[in-house]
Design a protein around this motif. Sequence first.
Motif, short mmCIF file in Angstrom:
data_model
loop_
_atom_site.label_atom_id
_atom_site.label_comp_id
_atom_site.label_asym_id
_atom_site.label_seq_id
_atom_site.Cartn_x
_atom_site.Cartn_y
_atom_site.Cartn_z
N LYS A 227 -34.73 -33.12 -13.76
CA LYS A 227 -34.92 -34.28 -14.65
C LYS A 227 -36.03 -34.04 -15.69
O LYS A 227 -36.13 -34.76 -16.67
CB LYS A 227 -35.21 -35.54 -13.84
CG LYS A 227 -36.40 -35.47 -12.93
CD LYS A 227 -36.54 -36.80 -12.20
CE LYS A 227 -37.67 -36.70 -11.20
NZ LYS A 227 -37.32 -36.99 -9.85
N ILE B 32 -36.16 -31.37 -17.51
CA ILE B 32 -35.62 -30.50 -18.57
C ILE B 32 -35.33 -31.34 -19.81
O ILE B 32 -34.67 -32.37 -19.73
CB ILE B 32 -34.30 -29.83 -18.10
CG1 ILE B 32 -34.56 -28.98 -16.86
CG2 ILE B 32 -33.69 -28.98 -19.19
CD1 ILE B 32 -35.43 -27.81 -17.11
N ARG B 33 -35.80 -30.85 -20.98
CA ARG B 33 -35.63 -31.65 -22.19
C ARG B 33 -34.65 -31.05 -23.19
O ARG B 33 -34.11 -31.74 -24.03
CB ARG B 33 -36.98 -31.85 -22.87
CG ARG B 33 -37.89 -32.82 -22.12
CD ARG B 33 -39.23 -32.89 -22.77
NE ARG B 33 -39.79 -31.55 -22.88
CZ ARG B 33 -41.02 -31.29 -23.32
NH1 ARG B 33 -41.81 -32.26 -23.69
NH2 ARG B 33 -41.46 -30.05 -23.39
N ASN B 34 -34.49 -29.74 -23.17
CA ASN B 34 -33.56 -29.14 -24.14
C ASN B 34 -32.95 -27.85 -23.59
O ASN B 34 -33.29 -27.42 -22.49
CB ASN B 34 -34.27 -28.89 -25.48
CG ASN B 34 -35.54 -28.07 -25.28
OD1 ASN B 34 -35.53 -27.07 -24.57
ND2 ASN B 34 -36.64 -28.51 -25.88
#
Lengths: 156, 390
Positions: free
Chosen positions: B212, B214-216
């Motif tokens: 959760k 991880i952004r990109n």
Amino acid sequence: MQVKEVMSKEVITVKRSTTLKQLLEIFAKFHIFPLVPVIEEDNRLVGIVSFRNLINVFHSRQSEIMKAVPFLDEDEEDIFKVEFTEELGNLALAEDIMETKFITIQEGASLEEAYKLMKLHLKEEFPVVDRAGKLVGMVGIFDIIRQVFRQKGIIK
Amino acid sequence: MNTILGLGFILLTGLFSSRLIHKIRFPAVTAYLLLGILIGPSILNLTSPELINSSGFISNIVLGFIAFGLGQSFTREFFRNIGRPVLWISILEAVLPWVLVTLSFFFILKQPFYVALLFGAIASATAPAATVMVVREYKAKGRFTDMLLGVVAIDDAWCLIIFALSLAFSKAVAFHSSNTFIFKVLFHSLIEIVGALMLGGLIACFATLFSKFIRNQTELLIYTLGFVLLTTGLAILLHLSVLLANMFLGTVLININKSDLEFFDVLKVIDSPLYLLFFVLAGVNLEIGLLKGIGITGIIYIFFRTMGKTVGSVWGGYIVKVEERIRKYLGLGLLPQAGVALGCALIAKNDFPEIGGMIFSTIVATTVIYELIGPLCTKFALQKAGEIQI
């Protein structure tokens, strides 16, 4: 602000039985081929068709089951030289070419969530669904950007 | 040539040679392997010892990637897609070469059982790249083609499982022979296998738990790569099966991941140059001097593997009652052998320094033969099944 407040509610959709020919005709007027939701009679979203799926029609075999297989060479089929019979336009259905694994966003999700999801999955558009999985609209990155400009007072 | 220069040279010549061999309709892996043999110490001697010594390192990473990727096959959806006939045929065409090659090496060539078992396990692999290339080339279509692709799609997963089990057993026999009881051998094998499954499963749970954050896509790539290397490294450290740990990591991850993160697709961005290096280094590692001694070994291997693939397909075909043209020719379409077999042979070479050279040379030599005649057999099978017109 929630996705349902900025999404487009009037979405052009197709059925599983829509033929490739009809699909190409429906979208002939568009500048680009959009992300097209495929829905059941009750509006339940069952797939999406993008221009990538159209390209896959040219490939002799691009099966989902080969996804895990290592060392496969790229299929370098030249789409300008490929031979099709005229019947393909009526034989290939949306159901055959649609993607069944796709990402949707809930209508109640925030714009921040939608934007984060777009960045994470490198997508610029998502189908918006309600809790029952029925299609209620489409939200694109431009809808979000426009809302940001609106909040800053640049547009009304 | 220093190591970095060597790497640059291999990547560029590899790319160039794969384009060349594509013109005569062979998969890129064949070009990489032949390039490796050509620039290796036995012929042009253009590679540095450091680069050759890094083969084990690269092959462990590559096999970790492959096993992780193949782990995603074990979902209910995948098995529904390939169908029951393909499942049965694939199991039998993988198990029968394992059994036949093992028995022939043990009884005919009088090899120790653990060596025979390793040869048998490697024999179960196929080369999907070569098969898919022939199917695409001749635009094959029909039920036979669908079943052939289904079988090659799942076969390497079976092979890695068979090889991991055989390797665990062989290591237990070879390294604990002074006070061997069958019980002790089985106990050591079991620890290696069950431990690997627990490790893979546990790491998959951690990977899901923290995903959760991880952004990109860049972070996803780093994250996935980190977990695959972590699994591989821990499996090596704890003497567990690298293949099973990574495969189970993939399997658990795909079955419990609710976030739609594309863990498997993201690695495809970086795997191609690694695969290229892996094949070239496999070729480089071939000691041509050893080839003289493998004549009869190679012939027995090819004969019994071919027999296992064809009889296994016929047998599987009878069980699931497919039409005669399918069960009769499917085995012929499964003869190509390449990446997974070479990777397993490299592991055997590293784990058993005394006999590993002989295993590896036999597999490289038979891979070259299979990669040259295998596609022709696949084409013949498709023709006989009536799914290409030539």
